[in-house]
Motif scaffolding. Structure first.
Motif, PDB file in Angstrom:
ATOM      1  N   THR A 194       0.817  -1.213   0.000  1.00  0.00           N
ATOM      2  CA  THR A 194       0.000   0.000   0.000  1.00  0.00           C
ATOM      3  C   THR A 194       0.850   1.262   0.000  1.00  0.00           C
ATOM      4  OG1 THR A 194      -0.164   0.083   2.418  1.00  0.00           O
ATOM      5  CG2 THR A 194      -1.856  -1.154   1.249  1.00  0.00           C
ATOM      6  N   LYS A 195       1.981   1.229   0.666  1.00  0.00           N
ATOM      7  CA  LYS A 195       2.799   2.437   0.827  1.00  0.00           C
ATOM      8  C   LYS A 195       4.204   2.309   0.260  1.00  0.00           C
ATOM      9  CE  LYS A 195      -0.453   4.610   3.023  1.00  0.00           C
ATOM     10  NZ  LYS A 195      -1.206   5.674   2.322  1.00  0.00           N
ATOM     11  N   GLY A 196       4.665   1.086  -0.047  1.00  0.00           N
ATOM     12  CA  GLY A 196       6.007   0.919  -0.591  1.00  0.00           C
ATOM     13  C   GLY A 196       7.061   1.480   0.338  1.00  0.00           C
ATOM     14  N   GLN A 224      19.734   9.274   0.271  1.00  0.00           N
ATOM     15  CA  GLN A 224      20.550   8.060   0.257  1.00  0.00           C
ATOM     16  C   GLN A 224      20.138   7.096  -0.854  1.00  0.00           C
ATOM     17  OE1 GLN A 224      20.380   5.814   3.920  1.00  0.00           O
ATOM     18  NE2 GLN A 224      21.686   4.166   3.148  1.00  0.00           N
ATOM     19  N   PHE A 225      18.838   6.916  -1.037  1.00  0.00           N
ATOM     20  CA  PHE A 225      18.357   5.890  -1.959  1.00  0.00           C
ATOM     21  C   PHE A 225      17.793   6.431  -3.269  1.00  0.00           C
ATOM     22  CE2 PHE A 225      17.967   3.863   2.275  1.00  0.00           C
ATOM     23  CZ  PHE A 225      18.765   2.751   2.054  1.00  0.00           C
ATOM     24  N   GLY A 226      17.468   7.706  -3.307  1.00  0.00           N
ATOM     25  CA  GLY A 226      16.925   8.289  -4.530  1.00  0.00           C
ATOM     26  C   GLY A 226      15.425   8.476  -4.461  1.00  0.00           C
ATOM     27  N   LYS A 227      14.967   9.611  -4.953  1.00  0.00           N
ATOM     28  CA  LYS A 227      13.546   9.969  -4.877  1.00  0.00           C
ATOM     29  C   LYS A 227      12.660   9.012  -5.660  1.00  0.00           C
ATOM     30  CE  LYS A 227      10.422  13.863  -5.720  1.00  0.00           C
ATOM     31  NZ  LYS A 227      10.320  15.264  -6.206  1.00  0.00           N
ATOM     32  N   GLU A 228      13.182   8.467  -6.776  1.00  0.00           N
ATOM     33  CA  GLU A 228      12.341   7.633  -7.638  1.00  0.00           C
ATOM     34  C   GLU A 228      11.842   6.373  -6.930  1.00  0.00           C
ATOM     35  OE1 GLU A 228      16.493   6.193  -7.930  1.00  0.00           O
ATOM     36  OE2 GLU A 228      15.542   8.170  -8.077  1.00  0.00           O
ATOM     37  N   ARG A 229      12.555   5.912  -5.893  1.00  0.00           N
ATOM     38  CA  ARG A 229      12.135   4.699  -5.196  1.00  0.00           C
ATOM     39  C   ARG A 229      11.062   4.959  -4.138  1.00  0.00           C
ATOM     40  NH1 ARG A 229      18.052   2.589  -4.503  1.00  0.00           N
ATOM     41  NH2 ARG A 229      17.294   1.060  -2.988  1.00  0.00           N
ATOM     42  N   LEU A 230      10.715   6.240  -3.961  1.00  0.00           N
ATOM     43  CA  LEU A 230       9.568   6.565  -3.134  1.00  0.00           C
ATOM     44  C   LEU A 230       8.278   6.134  -3.822  1.00  0.00           C
ATOM     45  CD1 LEU A 230       8.348   7.933  -0.626  1.00  0.00           C
ATOM     46  CD2 LEU A 230       8.529  10.113  -1.809  1.00  0.00           C
ATOM     47  N   PHE A 231       8.331   6.056  -5.150  1.00  0.00           N
ATOM     48  CA  PHE A 231       7.188   5.594  -5.928  1.00  0.00           C
ATOM     49  C   PHE A 231       7.220   4.064  -6.017  1.00  0.00           C
ATOM     50  CE2 PHE A 231       8.336   9.834  -7.386  1.00  0.00           C
ATOM     51  CZ  PHE A 231       7.118  10.501  -7.238  1.00  0.00           C
ATOM     52  N   ILE A 232       6.040   3.442  -5.984  1.00  0.00           N
ATOM     53  CA  ILE A 232       5.975   1.985  -5.965  1.00  0.00           C
ATOM     54  C   ILE A 232       6.618   1.381  -7.203  1.00  0.00           C
ATOM     55  CG2 ILE A 232       4.386   0.018  -6.001  1.00  0.00           C
ATOM     56  CD1 ILE A 232       2.562   1.587  -4.134  1.00  0.00           C
ATOM     57  N   GLY A 233       6.481   2.049  -8.342  1.00  0.00           N
ATOM     58  CA  GLY A 233       7.114   1.552  -9.560  1.00  0.00           C
ATOM     59  C   GLY A 233       8.626   1.512  -9.454  1.00  0.00           C
ATOM     60  N   GLY A 234       9.201   2.496  -8.756  1.00  0.00           N
ATOM     61  CA  GLY A 234      10.651   2.514  -8.553  1.00  0.00           C
ATOM     62  C   GLY A 234      11.109   1.372  -7.675  1.00  0.00           C
ATOM     63  N   LEU A 235      10.338   1.089  -6.627  1.00  0.00           N
ATOM     64  CA  LEU A 235      10.632  -0.065  -5.760  1.00  0.00           C
ATOM     65  C   LEU A 235      10.571  -1.356  -6.570  1.00  0.00           C
ATOM     66  CD1 LEU A 235       9.052  -0.819  -2.292  1.00  0.00           C
ATOM     67  CD2 LEU A 235       8.879  -2.477  -4.114  1.00  0.00           C
ATOM     68  N   ALA A 236       9.517  -1.503  -7.360  1.00  0.00           N
ATOM     69  CA  ALA A 236       9.329  -2.726  -8.150  1.00  0.00           C
ATOM     70  C   ALA A 236      10.480  -2.943  -9.118  1.00  0.00           C
ATOM     71  CB  ALA A 236       8.002  -2.663  -8.901  1.00  0.00           C
ATOM     72  N   GLN A 237      10.920  -1.874  -9.760  1.00  0.00           N
ATOM     73  CA  GLN A 237      12.010  -2.006 -10.721  1.00  0.00           C
ATOM     74  C   GLN A 237      13.306  -2.420 -10.029  1.00  0.00           C
ATOM     75  OE1 GLN A 237      12.493   1.261 -13.442  1.00  0.00           O
ATOM     76  NE2 GLN A 237      14.510   0.583 -14.126  1.00  0.00           N
ATOM     77  N   LYS A 238      13.554  -1.856  -8.847  1.00  0.00           N
ATOM     78  CA  LYS A 238      14.775  -2.183  -8.109  1.00  0.00           C
ATOM     79  C   LYS A 238      14.792  -3.665  -7.723  1.00  0.00           C
ATOM     80  CE  LYS A 238      18.649  -0.784  -6.163  1.00  0.00           C
ATOM     81  NZ  LYS A 238      19.767  -0.216  -6.944  1.00  0.00           N
ATOM     82  N   VAL A 239      13.674  -4.160  -7.214  1.00  0.00           N
ATOM     83  CA  VAL A 239      13.583  -5.573  -6.831  1.00  0.00           C
ATOM     84  C   VAL A 239      13.663  -6.456  -8.077  1.00  0.00           C
ATOM     85  CG1 VAL A 239      12.116  -7.343  -5.794  1.00  0.00           C
ATOM     86  CG2 VAL A 239      12.274  -5.080  -4.745  1.00  0.00           C
TER      87      VAL A 239
END
Length: 378
Positions: free
Chosen positions: A102-104, A116-131
């Motif tokens: 729900t919140k990533g 530290q980790f980058g703004k784009e990974r605040l978005f769920i799509g950014g998290l998904a791409q990283k994983v």
């Protein structure tokens, strides 16, 4: 003809253990992971939080994941567990990864972590791409973020996708972490209980929030003794946060699920309810189950053990239900003593051993969304 969808591997990381077996044993013994913690405005709240040091002892992969956020590390550890068990790889075009949250990376609202980790990974799509990049996924990682039904919705969508020719296996991983922002939101709704939550109890005052990561591998080509029967989803469009007082959304989700498979309500052996311990949720579920003639079926809520794990709840609670089927053991509802709904329910007060073949899992969420799914032991 519908293909059978099997659960061929599962993983579960929570405050109570690092494996489904550890978690199920803790629940069987009545242990709860809900304890006092301080994560919000110097106030203590009853929460269920994952101990990363304990997880790292059994998941040595975390030692090499410093460039990943806390949630990404937990997703990777959990996904790696099921890939090893099922002996499959996400680099195979026939295998899809589907994430439920729900919140990533909600903790990246903290400016220091964002830098530290980058703004784009605040978005769920950014998290998904990283994983997805970590596992060298052959397919674009798909994400489901549908409030607190996300975990059940993700399993339903996976089961539906597996009916086509594109995929043979789908890895479904779900979870959220508890952050100051999340706790602030639920506190603003006056939905957080001042004591460990009490689902369906007359003295219930609200939720206890929690963290847990659940993962399953669903397959049409590898068989097991547990099947997922795709359920139904809908939205009652009642309110931005409050569910329909009549339980209309849950009623329709369950009714349509049973109709889809030609199953009668009398064939259900057990219900794993949403059971958030808020006054409106528990009451509307009682309304729905009575309308469906399910009020005498053994029922539990697992929120008293794990807290409300948001995007992970539907998966985490489904996994425990799968182990209830395997072990013919139904877990008691922690925190429940006296029925607090206007209509009858058979809420489990003790953990009992009895044959279980067909279980119903329900979920409801903000915005009026509702979902149901069936889990069957062959």
């Amino acid at each position: 003809m519908q293909k059978k969808v099997y659960v061929v591997a599962d993983a579960l990381i929570s405050s109570l253990g690092n494996t489904p077996e550890e978690n199920f044993e803790a629940l069987s013994q009545g242990k709860s992971g809900v304890e006092l913690h301080n994560v919000h405005a110097d106030q203590e709240n009853y929460l269920s939080l994952i101990d990363m040091e304990r997880v790292a002892k059994e998941h040595t992969v975390l030692e090499s994941l410093e460039e990943y956020t806390r949630l990404e590390q937990l997703f990777i550890a959990s996904i790696q567990d099921v890939l090893q068990t099922a002996n499959i790889t996400l680099s195979d075009k026939k295998t899809l990864l589907l994430l439920s949250t729900t919140k990533g990376n909600i903790d990246l609202l903290n400016q220091d972590k964002q830098e530290q980790f980058g703004k784009e990974r605040l978005f769920i799509g950014g998290l998904a791409q990283k994983v997805g990049d970590y596992f060298e996924c052959a397919n674009t990682v798909q994400t489901i973020s549908t409030a607190c039904i996300s975990g059940v919705a993700a399993q339903n969508i996976a089961a539906r996708l597996l009916q086509g020719k594109t995929y043979e296996h789908i890895v479904v991983c779900g979870g959220d972490i508890i952050d100051n922002f999340t706790l602030s939101g639920f506190t603003a709704f006056n939905a957080v209980a001042p004591q460990p939550c009490q689902p369906f109890d007359r003295d219930r005052e609200g939720v206890s929030l929690g963290e847990a990561i659940g993962t399953v591998v669903l397959s049409t080509t590898i068989q097991s003794d547990i099947q997922v029967l795709e359920g139904a989803m809908n939205n009652d469009a009642n309110h931005i946060s409050a569910p329909s007082r009549t339980g209309e959304g849950v009623f329709r989700a369950v009714r349509n699920t049973l109709k889809k498979h030609g199953i009668e309500a009398c064939e259900i052996d057990f219900i794993s309810a949403h059971g958030t311990a808020t006054p409106y949720n528990d009451e509307m579920e009682a309304q729905a189950f009575n309308r469906l003639s399910l009020e005498e079926k053994p029922l539990n809520s697992l929120k008293g053990y794990f807290g409300h794990t948001l995007g992970g709840a539907g998966l985490v609670e489904s996994i425990i239900t799968m182990h209830s089927l395997k072990n013919n053991k139904l877990i008691a509802t922690k925190g429940f003593q006296n029925l607090g709904t206007t209509l009858p329910l058979n809420v489990l007060t003790e953990t009992v051993e009895q044959p279980v073949t067909l279980a119903l899992k329900t979920a409801s969420g903000f915005g009026g969304c509702n979902a149901a799914i069936l889990l069957k032991q062959e």
